[in-house]
Design an enzyme around this catalytic site. Structure first.
Site, short mmCIF file in Angstrom:
data_model
loop_
_atom_site.label_atom_id
_atom_site.label_comp_id
_atom_site.label_asym_id
_atom_site.label_seq_id
_atom_site.Cartn_x
_atom_site.Cartn_y
_atom_site.Cartn_z
N GLU A 128 52.82 35.97 54.44
CA GLU A 128 52.69 35.47 53.08
C GLU A 128 54.02 35.25 52.37
OE1 GLU A 128 48.67 36.97 54.10
OE2 GLU A 128 50.73 37.62 54.51
N GLU A 147 45.21 41.41 57.64
CA GLU A 147 44.65 42.15 56.51
C GLU A 147 43.25 42.66 56.82
OE1 GLU A 147 46.70 41.65 52.69
OE2 GLU A 147 45.93 39.59 52.88
#
Length: 266
Positions: free
Chosen positions: A140, A120
């Site tokens: 995730e 990210e």
């Protein structure tokens, strides 16, 4: 020059090198690291002698994502730095380049793990170099979590949507070659060579007119979601003033005199 126990800062000429420094945890994000990152971005923004930034990790890893225990600020260092987070509740998002974009180009030098929060943060950088054995991915969903660092928005704007969705929905790891193939990174180099290559690219940027570099970066991002007509108009508004700077005049003189330009910020 700033830095914290989990984020080191050093200068390489006109390049500010920020190193995620928690190798025993594969540079998993801690509160100390996030505070150091944010301070590093601000230092680069405010120092006209800094013309580029390189972000890398210590110990053969880039970043293995968020360490929730460390982020909670347990221990003396956490208690001290928790005041920073309380004073600016958005600090961690700025640190991860979700809510802050440095004015100077940011080059990522990736070795080893660059997963979850690491991938990210990577999406907030401008140029990306990876070692051959680097591993990328957004894990995730495998843990029943959401990649809230910006990936559901930014990833599809940086790589083809089919690849973005595969990465987001499978949570599988990607090799450096796969990441390069879908456009997530720009170059793959032999293991251990990512930082050297990133610094080489930084030097090439540093040799250019700093005002022009900053204006070009700003134009690319601010026009990304505009129509072509609006984008071209915005480009002119951003670009024309650069031609009136002392940097532009020095660039022209240097070209005529067949010498390297000596850029100052004017």
């Amino acid at each position: 020059m700033g830095g914290t126990e989990h984020l080191t800062v050093r200068r390489e000429g006109a390049t500010l090198v920020l190193t995620l420094n928690r190798p025993e945890a594969k540079n998993a994000l801690s509160l100390s690291m996030l505070v150091g990152l944010y301070d590093g971005w601000i230092e680069a923004d405010e120092d006209d002698e800094v013309r580029s930034i390189v972000l890398t990790g210590a110990g053969g890893a880039f970043c293995a994502g968020m360490d929730l225990k460390a982020l909670a600020g347990q221990g003396m260092a956490g208690e001290h730095l928790r005041d920073r987070l309380k004073a600016d509740p958005d600090l961690h998002w700025k640190a991860m380049l979700r809510h802050h974009r440095p004015r100077k180009p940011v080059i990522a030098a990736v070795e080893g793990y660059c997963v979850a929060g690491g991938t990210e943060i990577l999406q907030g950088t401008d140029i990306r170099v990876a070692g051959e054995s680097a591993t990328f991915g957004l894990f995730e969903v495998r843990r029943g979590l959401f990649p809230i660092g910006g990936s559901t928005v930014r990833l599809q704007r940086q790589i083809p949507r089919t690849h973005a969705l595969e990465m987001l929905l499978t949570g599988r790891p990607y090799t450096a070659r796969e990441a390069a193939g879908i456009g997530l990174v720009g170059q793959v180099v032999p293991d251990g060579g990512a930082l050297g290559k990133a610094l080489e690219i930084a030097e090439q940027i540093n040799a250019c007119g700093p005002l022009a570099v900053e204006a070009v970066k700003a134009s690319v991002y601010e026009t990304a979601e505009m129509t072509e007509t609006d984008g071209l108009a915005a480009e002119l508004e951003r670009g024309w003033p650069v031609f009136d700077t002392a940097d532009a005049k020095e660039g022209a003189r240097a070209f005529a005199e067949k010498r390297p330009p000596l850029y100052q910020r004017h």
